[in-house]
Write a protein that holds these residues in place. Structure first.
Motif, short mmCIF file in Angstrom:
data_model
loop_
_atom_site.label_atom_id
_atom_site.label_comp_id
_atom_site.label_asym_id
_atom_site.label_seq_id
_atom_site.Cartn_x
_atom_site.Cartn_y
_atom_site.Cartn_z
N GLU B 3 0.84 -1.19 0.00
CA GLU B 3 0.00 0.00 0.00
C GLU B 3 0.88 1.25 0.00
N PRO B 4 0.44 2.32 -0.65
CA PRO B 4 1.22 3.56 -0.58
C PRO B 4 1.18 4.16 0.83
N VAL B 5 2.30 4.73 1.27
CA VAL B 5 2.30 5.36 2.59
C VAL B 5 1.67 6.75 2.51
N VAL B 6 1.93 7.42 1.39
CA VAL B 6 1.25 8.70 1.16
C VAL B 6 0.37 8.53 -0.07
N ASP B 7 -0.86 8.91 0.07
CA ASP B 7 -1.76 8.83 -1.08
C ASP B 7 -2.53 10.16 -1.16
N ILE B 8 -2.15 10.95 -2.13
CA ILE B 8 -2.82 12.25 -2.29
C ILE B 8 -3.84 12.09 -3.40
N ARG B 9 -5.08 12.43 -3.10
CA ARG B 9 -6.14 12.21 -4.09
C ARG B 9 -6.83 13.50 -4.48
N GLY B 10 -6.61 13.88 -5.70
CA GLY B 10 -7.35 14.99 -6.30
C GLY B 10 -7.29 16.31 -5.54
N ALA B 20 -2.91 26.96 -8.15
CA ALA B 20 -1.55 26.43 -8.10
C ALA B 20 -1.53 24.93 -8.34
N LEU B 21 -2.53 24.23 -7.85
CA LEU B 21 -2.62 22.79 -8.08
C LEU B 21 -4.06 22.47 -8.45
N GLN B 22 -4.24 21.64 -9.46
CA GLN B 22 -5.59 21.26 -9.83
C GLN B 22 -5.72 19.75 -9.87
N GLU B 23 -6.53 19.22 -8.99
CA GLU B 23 -6.87 17.80 -8.93
C GLU B 23 -5.65 16.92 -9.13
N VAL B 24 -4.67 17.12 -8.26
CA VAL B 24 -3.43 16.37 -8.38
C VAL B 24 -3.52 15.07 -7.57
N ASP B 25 -3.14 13.96 -8.21
CA ASP B 25 -3.00 12.68 -7.52
C ASP B 25 -1.51 12.40 -7.38
N PHE B 26 -1.14 11.84 -6.26
CA PHE B 26 0.27 11.53 -6.07
C PHE B 26 0.39 10.40 -5.06
N ARG B 27 1.22 9.40 -5.40
CA ARG B 27 1.38 8.27 -4.48
C ARG B 27 2.85 8.11 -4.13
N LEU B 28 3.10 7.67 -2.92
CA LEU B 28 4.47 7.45 -2.48
C LEU B 28 4.49 6.12 -1.75
N PHE B 29 5.33 5.19 -2.25
CA PHE B 29 5.37 3.86 -1.64
C PHE B 29 6.55 3.73 -0.69
N PRO B 30 6.41 2.93 0.36
CA PRO B 30 7.54 2.73 1.25
C PRO B 30 8.68 2.04 0.49
N GLY B 191 13.12 1.02 4.26
CA GLY B 191 11.67 1.12 4.10
C GLY B 191 11.12 2.54 4.14
N VAL B 192 12.01 3.52 4.19
CA VAL B 192 11.53 4.91 4.19
C VAL B 192 11.10 5.28 2.77
N ALA B 193 9.99 6.01 2.66
CA ALA B 193 9.55 6.51 1.37
C ALA B 193 10.21 7.87 1.15
N VAL B 194 10.90 8.02 0.03
CA VAL B 194 11.63 9.26 -0.21
C VAL B 194 11.00 10.01 -1.38
N LEU B 195 10.66 11.26 -1.14
CA LEU B 195 10.17 12.13 -2.21
C LEU B 195 11.32 13.05 -2.58
N GLU B 206 19.63 8.48 -11.67
CA GLU B 206 20.50 7.64 -10.86
C GLU B 206 19.76 7.10 -9.64
N ILE B 207 18.94 7.93 -9.01
CA ILE B 207 18.43 7.56 -7.70
C ILE B 207 16.96 7.15 -7.70
N ALA B 208 16.17 7.71 -8.64
CA ALA B 208 14.72 7.54 -8.50
C ALA B 208 14.24 6.20 -9.06
N ASP B 209 13.22 5.65 -8.41
CA ASP B 209 12.59 4.44 -8.91
C ASP B 209 11.37 4.78 -9.75
N ARG B 210 10.79 5.93 -9.46
CA ARG B 210 9.52 6.28 -10.06
C ARG B 210 9.47 7.80 -10.16
#
Lengths: 324, 508, 321
Positions: B3-10, B20-30, B191-195, B206-210
């Protein structure tokens, strides 16, 4: 009348009304031996040194600075002149030496602020502390009294109106003309509002800052001459004591922000008049003159709170920026 | 997948007049590093601030570990396990390393801070991320890179589930970045989720998975790093498909440059831009292209003397010019309009008239004011010529709209009749009409013989107005393109290129 | 010097410099004047400056956050006045002391709230506080009021004998306790560390989730409390309350803190440094009085020069780092 001068004007009018109410003859003026006398004239005469220093202080504050050493510089000017006269010197050369010395001290403050980059409040604290010592060194710790009619004119003389106030008003008009007719006012405000943008636009901010510190030191020097001439003596300890606070107060009451930028010479004039009228008012309503300080404190706090951004946001959340 | 640790919905965030932001979805997995990409104004920092409770969204929800949260500020977000490391290190340099790591949660004994326990705990945390620093040393005694890592140690100290790295690498050199990444990997594996936010594509790959790409406050898409190539990423960030926009109008009189006006030889400044050579000719528009943080502004500031160069020299008309500061540049006929209009451009509390004549007045000195009549004529002329509104010389400059402020700044320099005009992002954040006016003006000025250095994040614009385009990447000049058929695609390819496989080609 | 800087971080440098200056001035005195380097001369430094030490302690808190408190001298005067007037009115000493301390703290609280809530510059707010406190003295009485209360008199005249025949007053003990408490608070409590953090970078401190507002108001309360305590010590020293007591003492306190190595921009400094600063100022005064031919105004000039030296030293340290 610009909006930001509204509060100071109201305060001054209210103070004058209180006086008229307590002493109905307050506004009356009379001529005697070609001199104008009356309470209003007294206010002007007693307020002349504060007004003069506040004038210089306005420009310093407009550049985001402050000068705490003005009282000490005023004491030095009086000390130098009186010592010179007491030693048999000519009053005019004495005053010239005094003012030259003041200019030197202004250069010193300006050097610390603009070249060394010390915060203005600390840079001028040095001279505030050492300055009175220097003044006492000059007078050798004595109160030097002089009896010179020519010298007495500056602080106590009359040309229909007291000469002191004529000097201060002339300086006010002079500064207003010089800053508005030349580009000095524009560049001072520009440095005060946005130092980095001014630097990138090619403004010589170092020169500007130096100029205002020399100017305020000269103003203090002349004010010091008025103070010492008025009593025909130089008192290194007490001449100009707390006048830096009064001057800063006059500037702040007049609506010039300590954060620098737009300044108002008219506001400073009003501020100086308010402070002096307040002192007189307290005296006329029969409160011990020392208690004036309490009223001053209340006025400062009230004016500062009225100007505080936090409060004005709370009172009028959507007020547009006022055009001057 | 977990499951995502952070789940931003719309979520939507609005400021007065701006969405500044319009209906943004964003997920961050551990246990993954997720890069947030986008150009200036895309909404990256707004999204981070919405996550950490600085901004309150007007719509949508933020889920942390499956639960709905609404933080009142960074402190609350921290307590919930979201830790942020900012570009400008948000620590206190006057305190020790140990204190900076544990400030606010120091181990205490009988109410007093236990210094020994604190140092031990700090040493433990530093060891966990493999950083060898004396916890008793003052933070100020360490370089920025170490401070950045100490900030990460602080983030680790609160047992963060989510670590937000907001452009942490912008002032680090390659070795320091490697050290930072090593630590990030350690945390990720725990297991830390890094943004992760960065403008350096190499680092992201080099560093990002997603990665999630934002543009103009909306999500363009979410991809794994493997499935999105550099070229596609840059296109997603800039919002164009290759080959579609090549029918843009070009200036008809391109390539009519005259004698060299300014020559920079191996000019450089450590940490800002690597030494570069550059020649600008009279009547020529030179464009600077590159992503944010590629060194475009830094290059311009060196040419103007706003920052001092460590290496190299500048020649104007073949004569060496000592660039002590802006005044020296102005005297040599160089003008610079900063990208930071509010901070470094306008004097907000002064009138339009005063702002317009400021540079001219500064050059004349205070004792020789610009005569009122001349000032009025200049103001009237330029208000009309640049269509600045309101056409009121007494209006406060701070009250003008962005486009009008920009035109006012341009006017300030035009009245000084410069020979080289450096424009840093003159069209950012202003409306289409004003943009077109400024582009047209640049072309006219060049036609009259003025040299212009034009910087913009919008590549079409750079390509359209410029005779030559200098491409920057990772704080170095990587190529120079010129020619009539110069296209945006060439520039994009250069910006997105992998280092090593350097296509130092010059189209002509 | 390099060995020293290598071992001591640059934040200790100004304090070390202060102690060097103190030892040097004292050394000059003991070389030149007989009877200078005695324990009693050192003890007298503390006796004559006990109130200034307490004042400098409070000022250190404020300056560490990057603020300034101009009201302290006036609050000292007001405290002597309240104490003297209340005692004259027949209040018992055990009631007068807390009343004075509460008044000082309340004034500090008031100023702190205005500074923090309304974002008015500390300079102006404490300037108003200075006027207010000084004016209130004269509201109570324009004349000097002498203190005849037996408890106060006993405290003032009582001495403690230390080994070596050196005597000190109770005020010295109180001042040293204040220093110890302040050092404890600053270095061993979260409040104290937050004071340093706010002075180092207020925005960083806020982003770290520290309670900056409480600290910003708190330091003015502490300064107000210390001013009131210093006022009580001063009333013991003078055995009177007077509105013209302690005129300009805020400058002495600020000078002591700056000479003691604190940065006026905040974040750097130690209470011990401020105490050393007071001792330096006191030694200079003692030296000048031992000299006899040098007049007292040299004190001010020397203090000014010292201030300058320390300001320049700190600029150099700041520039280097």
């Amino acid at each position: 009348m610009s909006r930001r001068l509204l509060w100071p004007v109201l305060a001054l009018v209210a103070l004058l009304l209180v006086n008229v109410f307590v002493t109905p003859s307050f506004l009356s003026l009379r001529m005697q031996d070609g001199h104008l006398f009356g309470s209003l004239v007294d206010i002007l005469r007693n307020g002349a040194p504060t007004l003069l220093i506040a004038l210089g202080m306005t420009l310093v504050i407009a550049t985001r600075g402050i000068d705490l050493s003005v009282g000490a510089v005023a004491a030095i000017a009086g000390a130098v002149t009186c010592t010179h006269i007491a030693a048999g010197g000519d009053p005019f050369s004495g005053m010239a030496i005094a003012l030259a010395l003041c200019a030197l001290m202004g250069l010193w403050n300006g050097f610390l602020v603009s070249v060394v980059g010390v915060q203005p409040i600390i840079a001028t604290l040095v001279l505030m502390t050492a300055g009175r010592g220097i003044a006492m060194l000059i007078t050798e710790g004595q109160i030097i009294t002089v009896d010179n009619p020519a010298y007495r004119q500056i602080g106590a003389g009359f040309l229909v109106l007291p000469i002191a106030i004529l000097i201060s008003v002339a300086a006010l008009v002079g500064v207003a003309l010089v800053t508005r007719r030349t580009a000095l006012g524009l560049l001072i405000e520009s440095v005060g509002v946005n130092p980095e943008a001014s630097r990138l636009a090619g403004v010589r901010s170092r020169t500007i800052i130096w100029t205002v510190y020399v100017f305020v030191a000269l103003c203090s020097g002349v004010a010091g001459l008025m103070i010492s001439s008025n009593v025909s003596a130089a008192d290194a300890n007490n001449a100009g004591l707390w006048i830096e606070m009064d001057a800063i107060l006059a500037v702040v009451i007049g609506g010039t922000s300590l954060a620098g930028g737009r300044y108002s010479l008219t506001g400073t004039l009003l501020g100086a008049l308010i402070i002096q009228t307040l002192t007189t008012t307290v005296y006329t309503i029969g409160v011990p003159p020392e208690v004036t300080l309490v009223f001053k404190a209340v006025v400062v706090l009230a004016v500062c709170l009225l100007q505080a951004p936090a409060l004005s946001r709370a009172l009028a959340p959507r007020r547009k920026v006022v055009l001057p | 997948m977990t499951e995502p640790v952070v789940d931003i919905r719309g979520i939507s965030v609005e400021f007065p007049g701006v969405k500044a932001l319009q209906e943004v979805d964003f997920r961050l997995f551990p246990g993954e590093v997720h890069a947030l990409m986008g150009e200036n104004g895309a909404g990256k920092s707004t999204l981070i601030k919405a996550l950490t409770g600085v901004h309150r969204p007007v719509a949508g929800e933020v889920l942390l570990g499956g639960e709905r949260v609404a933080f009142a500020g960074p402190a609350q977000a921290q307590d919930a396990g979201i830790s942020t490391v900012y570009q400008e290190v948000a620590l206190c340099a006057n305190l020790t390393v140990a204190e900076n790591i544990l400030l606010g949660r120091e181990p205490r004994r009988f109410g007093a801070i236990n210094g020994r326990a604190m140092r031990a705990r700090a040493a433990e945390l530093l060891a966990r991320i493999g950083l060898r620093v004396d916890p008793r040393s003052t933070l100020a005694s360490h370089p920025i890179a170490i401070r950045q890592l100490v900030a990460i140690a602080r983030a680790v100290a609160i047992d963060a589930r989510v670590l937000v790295l907001d452009e942490p690498t912008s002032s680090l050199d390659a070795d320091e970045v490697a050290e930072l990444f090593r630590i990030v990997r350690v945390l990720r594996d725990e297991g830390v989720a890094v943004l992760f936010v960065s403008h350096f594509l190499d680092q992201v790959y080099e560093i990002a998975d997603r990665m999630t790409v934002l543009r103009n406050g909306r999500v363009v898409g979410e991809w794994t790093t493997a499935e999105l190539g550099r070229l596609e990423l840059v296109q997603a960030m800039l919002g164009r498909e290759l080959g579609v926009l090549d029918e843009l109008e070009h200036r008809p009189d391109k390539g009519r440059a005259g004698e060299p006006l300014l020559v920079a030889e191996q000019l450089g400044r450590k940490g800002a831009i690597a030494p570069f050579d550059l020649t600008i000719r009279r009547g020529e528009v030179v464009g600077l292209a590159g992503l944010l943080g590629s060194g475009r502004t830094e290059l311009a500031r060196l040419l103007y003397g706003a920052d001092k160069a460590d290496t190299g020299r500048v020649l104007v008309d073949g004569e060496p010019l000592k660039l002590r500061g802006p005044r020296a540049a102005i005297e040599a006929g160089i003008a610079f309009s900063s990208e930071d209009r509010k901070g470094e451009g306008l004097v907000a509390d002064l009138s339009v008239r005063d702002n317009l004549i400021l540079a001219m007045q500064a050059a004349r000195g205070w004792a020789r004011p610009v005569p009122r009549k001349q000032a009025d004529e200049l103001v009237a002329k330029y208000l009309k010529m640049l269509d600045i509104r309101p056409a009121d010389p007494d209006a406060l400059a701070g009250n003008l709209s962005g486009g009008n402020q920009q035109k006012l700044l341009l006017a300030r320099w035009l009245v000084t009749r410069p020979r080289l005009l450096v424009l840093d992002e003159p069209t950012r954040g202003i409306d289409v009409g004003a943009k077109a006016q400024i582009q047209k003006l640049v072309a006219e000025l060049a036609a009259d013989g003025m040299a212009v250095l034009f910087i913009s994040a919008e590549l079409e614009e750079v390509v359209r107005v410029s005779d030559r385009v200098v491409v920057l990447r990772d704080r170095r000049v990587v190529a120079e393109l010129s020619g009539v058929d110069l296209g945006v695609d060439d520039v994009v390819e250069l910006i997105a290129a992998t280092p090593g496989a350097e296509p130092e080609k010059v189209a002509s | 010097m390099t060995a020293l800087t290598a071992r001591a971080p640059s934040r200790f440098l100004p304090v070390i410099a202060t102690f060097v200056v103190f030892v040097a001035t004292f050394g000059v005195g003991s070389l030149r004047y007989e009877g200078f380097a005695t324990g009693q001369v050192v003890a007298n430094l503390f006796i004559d400056n006990a109130f200034l030490i307490v004042l400098a302690v409070g000022m250190t808190f404020v300056i560490l956050t990057g603020g300034i408190d101009l009201s302290v001298g006036s609050v000292v005067a007001l405290s002597t006045m309240i104490a003297a007037a209340a005692l004259r009115a027949g209040w018992p000493a055990w009631l007068v002391v807390p009343a004075v301390l509460a008044t000082g703290s309340a004034l500090g609280l008031l100023m702190g709230v205005v500074i923090h809530r309304f974002q008015v510059q500390p300079f102006i707010v404490t300037l108003a506080g200075m006027f207010l406190a000084r004016g209130l003295c004269f509201v109570i009485s324009v004349e000097s009021v002498s203190i005849k209360d037996p408890t106060f008199r006993a405290l003032a005249t009582g001495t403690l004998e230390l080994p070596g025949g050196v005597t000190i007053t109770h005020t010295v003990v109180i001042a040293l306790v204040a220093v110890a408490v302040a050092a404890y608070v600053l270095h061993l409590t979260r409040f104290g560390r937050t004071v340093y953090a706010v002075g180092g970078s207020e925005s960083s401190a806020r982003l770290m989730g520290l309670r900056t507002g409480r600290v910003k108001v708190g330091v003015y309360v502490i300064s107000g409390f210390c001013s009131a305590l210093a006022g009580l010590l001063f009333s013991l020293y003078m055995l009177s309350g007077y509105g013209l007591h302690a005129v300009g003492m805020e400058l002495d306190a600020i000078a002591a803190v700056v000479v003691g190595g604190s940065l006026l921009s905040g974040g750097v400094g130690f209470v011990v440094g401020s105490v050393a600063g007071v001792l330096v100022l006191g030694t200079i005064q003692t030296l000048i009085s031992f000299q006899g031919t040098l007049s007292s105004w040299w004190t001010k000039i020397v203090i000014g020069v010292l201030l300058l030296a320390f300001i320049v030293l700190q600029r150099l340290i700041v520039r280097r780092s």
